[in-house]
Design an enzyme around this catalytic site. Structure first.
Site, short mmCIF file in Angstrom:
data_model
loop_
_atom_site.label_atom_id
_atom_site.label_comp_id
_atom_site.label_asym_id
_atom_site.label_seq_id
_atom_site.Cartn_x
_atom_site.Cartn_y
_atom_site.Cartn_z
N GLY A 124 4.11 8.65 -5.73
CA GLY A 124 4.54 8.61 -4.33
C GLY A 124 3.86 7.55 -3.48
O GLY A 124 3.81 7.69 -2.26
N ARG A 158 15.58 10.03 -11.98
CA ARG A 158 16.82 10.65 -12.46
C ARG A 158 17.98 9.68 -12.24
O ARG A 158 17.99 8.96 -11.23
CB ARG A 158 17.14 11.95 -11.68
CG ARG A 158 16.05 12.96 -11.59
CD ARG A 158 15.66 13.54 -12.92
NE ARG A 158 16.75 14.19 -13.62
CZ ARG A 158 16.72 14.49 -14.93
NH1 ARG A 158 15.66 14.18 -15.65
NH2 ARG A 158 17.74 15.09 -15.50
N ASN A 165 17.21 1.60 -3.93
CA ASN A 165 16.18 1.88 -4.94
C ASN A 165 15.21 0.70 -4.98
O ASN A 165 15.55 -0.41 -4.60
CB ASN A 165 16.85 2.04 -6.31
CG ASN A 165 15.86 2.39 -7.40
OD1 ASN A 165 14.96 3.22 -7.21
ND2 ASN A 165 15.99 1.77 -8.56
N HIS A 220 12.73 -1.34 -7.79
CA HIS A 220 12.56 -1.49 -9.24
C HIS A 220 11.43 -2.50 -9.49
O HIS A 220 11.43 -3.57 -8.88
CB HIS A 220 13.88 -1.99 -9.84
CG HIS A 220 13.82 -2.15 -11.33
ND1 HIS A 220 13.82 -1.08 -12.19
CD2 HIS A 220 13.72 -3.25 -12.11
CE1 HIS A 220 13.75 -1.51 -13.43
NE2 HIS A 220 13.68 -2.83 -13.41
N ASP A 235 24.34 1.49 -7.51
CA ASP A 235 25.74 1.69 -7.91
C ASP A 235 25.74 2.55 -9.18
O ASP A 235 24.72 3.15 -9.52
CB ASP A 235 26.47 0.35 -8.07
CG ASP A 235 25.92 -0.50 -9.21
OD1 ASP A 235 25.10 0.03 -10.01
OD2 ASP A 235 26.31 -1.67 -9.31
N GLU A 274 5.65 -4.03 -3.68
CA GLU A 274 6.65 -2.98 -3.43
C GLU A 274 6.41 -2.35 -2.06
O GLU A 274 7.34 -2.08 -1.30
CB GLU A 274 6.59 -1.90 -4.51
CG GLU A 274 7.01 -2.39 -5.89
CD GLU A 274 7.05 -1.26 -6.91
OE1 GLU A 274 7.40 -0.13 -6.55
OE2 GLU A 274 6.73 -1.53 -8.08
C1 GRF Z 1 7.36 2.08 -8.75
O1 GRF Z 1 6.84 1.08 -9.59
C2 GRF Z 1 8.83 1.89 -8.54
O2 GRF Z 1 9.21 0.55 -8.54
C3 GRF Z 1 9.43 2.58 -9.73
O3 GRF Z 1 8.62 3.71 -9.93
C4 GRF Z 1 7.31 3.46 -9.42
C5 GRF Z 1 7.01 4.55 -8.44
O4 GRF Z 1 5.70 4.50 -7.97
N1 GRF Z 1 10.83 2.87 -9.50
P1 GRF Z 1 5.24 5.45 -6.78
O5 GRF Z 1 5.59 6.88 -7.20
O6 GRF Z 1 5.98 5.02 -5.55
O7 GRF Z 1 3.76 5.25 -6.67
#
Ligand code: GRF
Length: 222
Positions: A18, A97, A113, A115, A147, A180
């Site tokens: 999270g 999921r 999302n 990634h 999508d 991110e």
């Molecule tokens: C992140 O690297 C995200 O890009 C991927 O899952 C990871 C989640 O990390 N989809 P967190 O739970 O937000 O720390």
């Protein structure tokens, strides 16, 4: 943040630690993101994300996918929780999921999302390891619309990081994660401001802003 931007109601779905969820909570709380988190949903009762949700005081629910025999029934339950909370944008933050049509039909062009790779390279799982094993010189992260494919939706925002010779999966993942936490709130803010326009596969930002530099080379030229 523009004073006249109407706050967007977010529903955040998470399965893991999270940290992306936390970065969005923090940006909403410090006022730099014009959004309110209406609900946080975790599918995993042991998720660190659930602890963060509890600590934040934001409405949250654990909907365990293991309680459902059909994927669509799980999705229906999540969708109805999101609709009950009047969610306008669904934010997948490490949600492990696959989303069914039930979900996509309920929130058309309203699910995003993040990634941890530079899509369309390395979709799917364990992508930091795959980028290393492949010998990629750059990796990064991508915010995209969801999508019906796996990590195939239109790209909104990307950040690039170099892959270093002594990187491990953990060090590369940490370098990507730091980015991110910057680009996910930014993508949500662009949506809140109504600045995205879809043009075929492309997502254009209006008014446009040019990137800082033209090219990065790794390893650098002499
Ligand atoms: C992140 O690297 C995200 O890009 C991927 O899952 C990871 C989640 O990390 N989809 P967190 O739970 O937000 O720390």
């Amino acid at each position: 943040m523009g004073a006249n931007v109407k706050k967007l109601r977010l529903g955040i779905l998470a399965s893991g630690g999270g940290t992306n969820l936390q970065s969005i909570i923090d940006r909403c709380q410090d006022g730099s993101l014009a959004a309110d988190i209406a609900i946080i949903i975790c599918n995993n009762p042991g998720a660190g994300a659930l602890d963060r949700a509890k600590k934040s005081g934001i409405p949250h629910r654990c909907i365990n996918h293991r309680d459902f025999s059909e994927r669509q029934d799980f999705d229906r339950s999540v969708v109805s929780a999101l609709q009950d909370a009047d969610v306008e944008l669904v934010v997948l933050a490490g949600f492990m999921r696959i989303i069914s049509d039930v979900f996509l039909d309920a929130f058309p062009q309203r699910i995003i999302n993040i990634h941890p790779a530079l899509l369309p390279a390395f979709p799917g799982l364990h992508v930091q390891r795959k980028a290393l094993e492949h010998g990629a010189r750059f990796s990064g992260c991508t915010v995209h619309f969801v999508d019906s494919g796996v990590d195939t939706g239109r790209i909104i925002l990307q950040a690039v990081v170099p892959v270093l010779d002594d990187d491990t999966e953990a060090t590369l993942s940490a370098r990507i994660l730091e980015q991110e936490h910057k680009i996910y709130p930014r993508a949500i803010q662009l949506i809140a401001e109504g600045r995205l326009r879809i043009d075929g596969r492309r997502v254009l930002v209006e008014p446009a802003t040019a990137p800082e530099c033209q090219a990065i080379i790794n390893p650098p030229l002499d």
